[in-house]
Enzyme design. Sequence first.
Site, PDB file in Angstrom:
ATOM      1  N   TYR A 173      44.641  36.737  52.618  1.00 44.39           N
ATOM      2  CA  TYR A 173      45.087  38.041  52.109  1.00 44.39           C
ATOM      3  C   TYR A 173      44.162  38.524  51.004  1.00 44.39           C
ATOM      4  O   TYR A 173      43.371  37.762  50.447  1.00 44.39           O
ATOM      5  CB  TYR A 173      46.546  37.994  51.625  1.00 44.39           C
ATOM      6  CG  TYR A 173      46.779  37.287  50.309  1.00 44.39           C
ATOM      7  CD1 TYR A 173      46.770  37.998  49.107  1.00 44.39           C
ATOM      8  CD2 TYR A 173      47.014  35.912  50.254  1.00 44.39           C
ATOM      9  CE1 TYR A 173      46.992  37.360  47.895  1.00 44.39           C
ATOM     10  CE2 TYR A 173      47.243  35.270  49.051  1.00 44.39           C
ATOM     11  CZ  TYR A 173      47.229  35.996  47.872  1.00 44.39           C
ATOM     12  OH  TYR A 173      47.450  35.369  46.671  1.00 44.39           O
ATOM     13  N   CYS A 174      44.288  39.817  50.673  1.00 49.70           N
ATOM     14  CA  CYS A 174      43.531  40.426  49.575  1.00 49.70           C
ATOM     15  C   CYS A 174      44.426  41.470  48.914  1.00 49.70           C
ATOM     16  O   CYS A 174      45.648  41.308  48.891  1.00 49.70           O
ATOM     17  CB  CYS A 174      42.216  41.027  50.092  1.00 49.70           C
ATOM     18  SG  CYS A 174      42.438  42.396  51.247  1.00 49.70           S
ATOM     19  N   GLN A 175      43.852  42.536  48.423  1.00 52.90           N
ATOM     20  CA  GLN A 175      44.637  43.585  47.769  1.00 52.90           C
ATOM     21  C   GLN A 175      45.297  44.520  48.785  1.00 52.90           C
ATOM     22  O   GLN A 175      46.480  44.777  48.736  1.00 52.90           O
ATOM     23  CB  GLN A 175      43.745  44.386  46.810  1.00 52.90           C
ATOM     24  CG  GLN A 175      44.491  45.383  45.944  1.00 52.90           C
ATOM     25  CD  GLN A 175      45.357  44.707  44.889  1.00 52.90           C
ATOM     26  OE1 GLN A 175      45.138  43.572  44.494  1.00 52.90           O
ATOM     27  NE2 GLN A 175      46.371  45.409  44.441  1.00 52.90           N
TER      28      GLN A 175
END
Length: 107
Positions: free
Chosen positions: A69-71
């Site tokens: 995941y990321c932002q």
Amino acid sequence: MGLFNFTQGNSIDNGVQMFEETPGAVLVDVRTPQEYSQGHIPESVNVPLQDLGRIADVAPDKATPLFVYCQSGMRSAQATSLLKRAGYESVENIGGIMSYSGKLERA
């Protein structure tokens, strides 16, 4: 985005649940160290997209299930593609932390 993202509703919450239910899985946050320190999903490890070459430090076995995941989901999509090209067999882009409804940890 992959089929997972369209069929699972709130994909990051479902992705975290899948991570928790998958033995030996690693939850990978590909945001910057600064972003990670401001709040991250519990049990995640920070391997920034620009440092993805060091993924072997946390997942030396390419059969290790990775949940990324990321932002917003953009960097995690890039990371997922790179990890698959590097030979990782089970890589899932679970999206962006912006839509995560759980509690965050701070470093």
